[in-house]
Design a protein around this motif. Structure first.
Motif, mmCIF file in Angstrom:
data_model
loop_
_atom_site.group_PDB
_atom_site.id
_atom_site.type_symbol
_atom_site.label_atom_id
_atom_site.label_comp_id
_atom_site.label_asym_id
_atom_site.label_seq_id
_atom_site.Cartn_x
_atom_site.Cartn_y
_atom_site.Cartn_z
ATOM 1 N N MET A 117 49.848 45.157 46.760
ATOM 2 C CA MET A 117 48.197 45.370 46.767
ATOM 3 C C MET A 117 47.824 45.275 45.467
ATOM 4 O O MET A 117 48.267 46.119 44.618
ATOM 5 C CB MET A 117 47.782 46.775 47.544
ATOM 6 C CG MET A 117 46.358 47.100 47.272
ATOM 7 S SD MET A 117 45.268 45.790 48.175
ATOM 8 C CE MET A 117 45.354 46.552 49.813
ATOM 9 N N THR A 118 46.956 44.333 44.990
ATOM 10 C CA THR A 118 46.308 44.283 43.738
ATOM 11 C C THR A 118 45.138 45.082 43.689
ATOM 12 O O THR A 118 44.639 45.671 44.845
ATOM 13 C CB THR A 118 46.216 42.863 43.434
ATOM 14 O OG1 THR A 118 44.974 42.360 44.005
ATOM 15 C CG2 THR A 118 47.575 42.079 43.648
ATOM 16 N N THR A 119 44.168 44.917 42.769
ATOM 17 C CA THR A 119 43.075 45.561 42.533
ATOM 18 C C THR A 119 41.845 44.798 43.365
ATOM 19 O O THR A 119 40.863 45.087 43.383
ATOM 20 C CB THR A 119 42.645 45.799 41.035
ATOM 21 O OG1 THR A 119 42.826 44.357 40.515
ATOM 22 C CG2 THR A 119 43.561 46.706 40.175
ATOM 23 N N ALA A 120 42.256 43.737 43.838
ATOM 24 C CA ALA A 120 41.284 42.716 44.447
ATOM 25 C C ALA A 120 41.975 41.899 45.990
ATOM 26 O O ALA A 120 41.535 40.974 46.310
ATOM 27 C CB ALA A 120 40.940 41.598 43.559
ATOM 28 N N GLY A 121 42.733 42.842 46.516
ATOM 29 C CA GLY A 121 43.455 42.278 47.613
ATOM 30 C C GLY A 121 45.116 42.108 47.665
ATOM 31 O O GLY A 121 45.779 42.179 46.396
ATOM 32 N N GLU A 122 45.628 41.592 48.567
ATOM 33 C CA GLU A 122 46.935 41.618 48.739
ATOM 34 C C GLU A 122 47.596 40.079 48.278
ATOM 35 O O GLU A 122 46.918 39.207 48.689
ATOM 36 C CB GLU A 122 47.598 41.886 50.141
ATOM 37 C CG GLU A 122 47.429 43.318 50.654
ATOM 38 C CD GLU A 122 47.965 43.730 51.913
ATOM 39 O OE1 GLU A 122 48.318 44.777 52.122
ATOM 40 O OE2 GLU A 122 47.749 42.705 52.746
ATOM 41 N N ILE A 123 48.606 40.041 47.545
ATOM 42 C CA ILE A 123 49.469 38.813 47.117
ATOM 43 C C ILE A 123 50.778 39.182 47.479
ATOM 44 O O ILE A 123 51.425 40.116 47.345
ATOM 45 C CB ILE A 123 49.234 38.672 45.575
ATOM 46 C CG1 ILE A 123 48.075 38.141 45.328
ATOM 47 C CG2 ILE A 123 50.157 37.459 45.310
ATOM 48 C CD1 ILE A 123 47.742 38.068 43.792
ATOM 49 N N LEU A 159 42.619 38.674 49.572
ATOM 50 C CA LEU A 159 42.413 38.528 48.229
ATOM 51 C C LEU A 159 41.140 37.793 48.077
ATOM 52 O O LEU A 159 40.713 36.803 48.767
ATOM 53 C CB LEU A 159 43.403 37.593 47.738
ATOM 54 C CG LEU A 159 43.518 37.210 46.502
ATOM 55 C CD1 LEU A 159 43.517 38.611 45.311
ATOM 56 C CD2 LEU A 159 44.571 36.259 46.090
ATOM 57 N N LYS A 160 40.105 38.185 47.224
ATOM 58 C CA LYS A 160 38.891 37.909 47.158
ATOM 59 C C LYS A 160 38.858 36.139 46.752
ATOM 60 O O LYS A 160 39.797 35.924 45.911
ATOM 61 C CB LYS A 160 38.247 38.561 46.140
ATOM 62 C CG LYS A 160 37.762 39.958 46.672
ATOM 63 C CD LYS A 160 37.165 40.772 45.389
ATOM 64 C CE LYS A 160 36.411 42.139 45.817
ATOM 65 N NZ LYS A 160 37.805 42.845 46.634
ATOM 66 N N GLU A 161 38.031 35.429 47.351
ATOM 67 C CA GLU A 161 38.017 33.985 47.115
ATOM 68 C C GLU A 161 37.922 33.719 45.559
ATOM 69 O O GLU A 161 38.416 32.911 44.928
ATOM 70 C CB GLU A 161 37.206 33.299 47.905
ATOM 71 C CG GLU A 161 37.394 31.768 47.978
ATOM 72 C CD GLU A 161 36.072 30.999 48.657
ATOM 73 O OE1 GLU A 161 36.013 29.740 48.497
ATOM 74 O OE2 GLU A 161 35.691 31.617 49.545
ATOM 75 N N SER A 162 37.156 34.459 44.758
ATOM 76 C CA SER A 162 36.928 34.235 43.487
ATOM 77 C C SER A 162 38.372 34.291 42.655
ATOM 78 O O SER A 162 38.511 33.194 41.601
ATOM 79 C CB SER A 162 35.896 35.073 42.697
ATOM 80 O OG SER A 162 36.419 36.622 43.088
ATOM 81 N N TYR A 163 39.314 35.021 43.137
ATOM 82 C CA TYR A 163 40.522 35.049 42.399
ATOM 83 C C TYR A 163 41.624 33.787 42.910
ATOM 84 O O TYR A 163 42.085 33.261 42.209
ATOM 85 C CB TYR A 163 41.365 36.279 42.980
ATOM 86 C CG TYR A 163 40.714 37.614 42.158
ATOM 87 C CD1 TYR A 163 40.967 37.625 40.595
ATOM 88 C CD2 TYR A 163 39.618 38.459 42.333
ATOM 89 C CE1 TYR A 163 40.661 38.635 39.840
ATOM 90 C CE2 TYR A 163 39.351 39.235 41.492
ATOM 91 C CZ TYR A 163 39.723 39.349 40.258
ATOM 92 O OH TYR A 163 39.071 40.412 39.428
ATOM 93 N N ILE A 164 41.398 33.343 44.372
ATOM 94 C CA ILE A 164 41.839 32.148 44.697
ATOM 95 C C ILE A 164 41.619 31.032 44.041
ATOM 96 O O ILE A 164 42.358 30.224 43.521
ATOM 97 C CB ILE A 164 41.575 32.094 46.268
ATOM 98 C CG1 ILE A 164 42.317 33.150 46.968
ATOM 99 C CG2 ILE A 164 42.268 30.580 46.784
ATOM 100 C CD1 ILE A 164 42.003 33.151 48.597
ATOM 101 N N GLU A 165 40.157 31.031 43.648
ATOM 102 C CA GLU A 165 39.833 29.689 43.046
ATOM 103 C C GLU A 165 40.316 29.908 41.374
ATOM 104 O O GLU A 165 40.791 28.820 40.787
ATOM 105 C CB GLU A 165 38.244 29.633 42.716
ATOM 106 C CG GLU A 165 37.773 28.557 42.021
ATOM 107 C CD GLU A 165 36.224 28.766 42.110
ATOM 108 O OE1 GLU A 165 35.387 27.690 41.460
ATOM 109 O OE2 GLU A 165 35.692 29.673 42.595
#
Length: 241
Positions: free
Chosen positions: A68-74, A118-124
């Protein structure tokens, strides 16, 4: 060979799945390789790998952790050290890469599990470092989620994978990857999923009920009765506390 990605055991807070049952079900289903990805710990993967080795290595265990990160799981695969939760997505990805692991994004779209997505902005932002992304998650309650996950993968030209997100025995073997390449290193994992056949099945709704029960039992075992109270009230009121 049959590969199952994204599985939890009794070492995750929301699963009570014992090793012996996971092992037997995998063999019965013809599964040859499995990624164990406990929530925020590597202990479960290490322990299950040791368990399978004692049984004669009939099931190959790929070490992993769902962080769990600060913006969703990886998810990190093929890692050897625990990765602490609460870091940024960038820091988490950097740590997975430092260990020579695979960066795997689970359930990139799910309205019900928005806190862990995980927020899409981070995926991008991290697309050049992401090795694969789920286009199907065995716990998606709607097939629309699969469609949207696939669109995210295609939008950023990311390598596709499917995950069972196994928490209970009834979910074992319904979502799997068939490949002629043994995924026993990061490189062969990539080659395997690029040359594979995906078999997926709809979510089994009752599995989510089992997970709620497992979480309640986990709170009782830890003596966390406030956590237990929160779950009960949330289920009764259908509201977030």
């Amino acid at each position: 060979m049959k590969l199952v990605c994204h599985a939890h055991t009794k070492y995750s807070h929301d699963s009570m799945l014992p090793f012996w049952l996971l092992y037997i079900r995998c063999l019965n289903k013809g599964i040859t390789h499995i990624t164990i990805t406990e929530h925020n710990n590597l202990k479960g993967a290490l322990a299950f790998k040791e368990y399978c080795e004692r049984k004669g290595n009939k099931l190959y265990v790929i070490l992993g952790e769902e962080v769990m990160t600060t913006a969703g799981e990886i998810i990190g695969l093929y890692i050897n050290e625990h990765i602490k939760s609460g870091m940024s997505p960038e820091e988490t990805v950097a740590e997975i890469k430092r260990q020579g692991g695979i960066v795997y994004v689970p359930h990139p779209y799910d309205e019900k599990r928005y806190k862990t997505v995980l927020k899409e902005s981070y995926i991008e932002k991290l697309q050049s470092q992401i090795d694969c992304i789920e286009i199907h998650n065995g716990r998606n309650i709607s097939t629309d989620y699969d469609i949207k996950q696939n669109k995210i993968a295609e939008k950023y030209n990311l390598r596709k994978v499917i995950g069972g997100d196994i928490h209970t025995w009834i979910e074992i073997g319904k979502d799997y990857i068939e490949t002629d390449i043994a995924p026993e290193t990061p490189e062969t994992f990539i080659a395997a999923i690029e040359n594979a056949t995906f078999t997926s099945s709809p979510c089994i709704p009752v599995a989510h009920k089992f997970t709620i029960l497992d979480r309640m039992l986990s709170f009782i075992q830890r003596g966390d009765f406030y956590g237990l109270y929160r779950i009960i009230v949330k289920r009764l009121t259908k509201k977030k506390l």
